[in-house]
Write a protein that holds these residues in place. Structure first.
Motif, PDB file in Angstrom:
ATOM      1  N   TYR A 120       0.843  -1.202   0.000  1.00  0.00           N
ATOM      2  CA  TYR A 120       0.000   0.000   0.000  1.00  0.00           C
ATOM      3  C   TYR A 120       0.878   1.252   0.000  1.00  0.00           C
ATOM      4  N   PHE A 172       1.015   4.053  -2.801  1.00  0.00           N
ATOM      5  CA  PHE A 172       0.622   5.411  -2.415  1.00  0.00           C
ATOM      6  C   PHE A 172       1.678   6.422  -2.841  1.00  0.00           C
ATOM      7  N   ARG A 173       2.924   6.128  -2.546  1.00  0.00           N
ATOM      8  CA  ARG A 173       3.989   7.074  -2.870  1.00  0.00           C
ATOM      9  C   ARG A 173       4.150   7.250  -4.378  1.00  0.00           C
ATOM     10  N   HIS A 190       1.709   7.018  -6.731  1.00  0.00           N
ATOM     11  CA  HIS A 190       0.592   7.734  -7.343  1.00  0.00           C
ATOM     12  C   HIS A 190       0.426   9.155  -6.813  1.00  0.00           C
ATOM     13  N   PHE A 191       0.734   9.381  -5.552  1.00  0.00           N
ATOM     14  CA  PHE A 191       0.446  10.688  -4.955  1.00  0.00           C
ATOM     15  C   PHE A 191       1.579  11.692  -5.130  1.00  0.00           C
ATOM     16  N   VAL A 249      -4.760  10.040   3.938  1.00  0.00           N
ATOM     17  CA  VAL A 249      -5.379   8.831   3.408  1.00  0.00           C
ATOM     18  C   VAL A 249      -5.313   7.752   4.470  1.00  0.00           C
ATOM     19  N   MET A 262      -4.701   1.996  -5.062  1.00  0.00           N
ATOM     20  CA  MET A 262      -4.234   3.364  -4.864  1.00  0.00           C
ATOM     21  C   MET A 262      -4.435   4.214  -6.119  1.00  0.00           C
ATOM     22  N   ALA A 275      -6.321   7.747  -6.022  1.00  0.00           N
ATOM     23  CA  ALA A 275      -5.655   8.955  -6.525  1.00  0.00           C
ATOM     24  C   ALA A 275      -6.438   9.568  -7.676  1.00  0.00           C
ATOM     25  N   TRP A 279       0.494  15.002   0.747  1.00  0.00           N
ATOM     26  CA  TRP A 279      -0.356  13.897   1.148  1.00  0.00           C
ATOM     27  C   TRP A 279       0.425  12.892   1.983  1.00  0.00           C
ATOM     28  N   LEU A 293      -0.017   8.914   4.139  1.00  0.00           N
ATOM     29  CA  LEU A 293      -0.780   7.698   4.392  1.00  0.00           C
ATOM     30  C   LEU A 293      -0.679   7.398   5.876  1.00  0.00           C
ATOM     31  N   VAL A 345       4.970  11.042   1.231  1.00  0.00           N
ATOM     32  CA  VAL A 345       5.274  10.557  -0.121  1.00  0.00           C
ATOM     33  C   VAL A 345       6.768  10.435  -0.325  1.00  0.00           C
TER      34      VAL A 345
END
Length: 216
Positions: A11, A15-16, A18-19, A87, A123, A127, A203, A205, A215
């Motif tokens: 995850y 996350f890193r 896409h964000f 998130v 993710m 996003a 952003w 997580l 990120v």
């Protein structure tokens, strides 16, 4: 923790990826909670996720199965106090192996193990929804909430039968529906931009202890 622990690193990696590509936006576009004035947590459900499950009660015989109907609940908000986007992974819907005819009780619920490709998909969906709704960037995202795997017109096709009693999402009447219902405490954000209020939102997580993972 309401998700399989083995999924966390995947995850975070997804996350890193896409964000980090978000540009600037007006934070006032995000909704606030009418009770507190803080950022309002918005749900995002990703159904039809391919997953692996295992049940420890089968011993050496093994109790593993796969499903293309996993479901992950996430939520996001803009935290006006911390001045950052947040998130959270709220819940992975569980399944359980079918009860054998010799047994008197059902086996326990099990969380899914997700491959990196599926974690990337989860993710990406999140996003894309944030970009589409709060950044004004066209990513091609359409908020259908599901992959094209046979669900049409809100009805389950016969090719996707599974045991309703062994699917947590079905038991909660949420298979494969997306949660997108209005709420009296949700105060809408601004429509459009204030060009004098643009900022690059950072952003994070949050894990189950609300520890923030950035990120970069």
């Amino acid at each position: 923790m309401s998700f399989h622990g083995d999924n966390w690193d995947g995850y975070l990696t997804a996350f890193r990826e896409h964000f980090q590509m978000f540009s600037s936006t007006d934070p006032d576009r995000f909704p606030t909670d009418a009770r507190t004035g803080e950022g309002y947590w918005l749900p995002c459900t990703v159904p039809n996720v391919s997953a692996q499950f295992s049940c420890h009660l089968h011993g050496e015989q093994g109790g593993e199965w796969s499903s293309s109907e996993g479901q992950v609940d996430l939520q996001f908000r803009y935290n006006f106090g911390e001045k950052r986007g947040e998130v959270q992974i709220v819940r992975e819907m569980r399944q359980r192996c079918p009860r054998l005819w010799l047994e008197m009780s059902r086996h326990p619920w099990q969380y899914p193990r997700l491959g990196q490709g599926e974690l990337w998909w989860v993710m990406r969906k999140l996003a894309s929804r944030i970009q589409w709704g709060f950044y004004g960037e066209d990513t091609g995202y359409k908020d259908t909430g599901y992959k094209d795997t046979g669900y049409k017109g809100g009805k389950r096709e016969e090719s996707l039968k599974h045991a309703v009693e062994d699917c947590e999402a079905c038991q909660l009447s949420r298979c494969p529906w997306v949660r997108n219902m209005p709420h009296s405490n949700k105060k809408r954000g601004r429509d459009g931009y204030d060009i004098f209020n643009l900022e690059r939102v950072e952003w994070v997580l949050l894990d189950e202890n609300d520890h923030a993972f950035y990120v970069t």
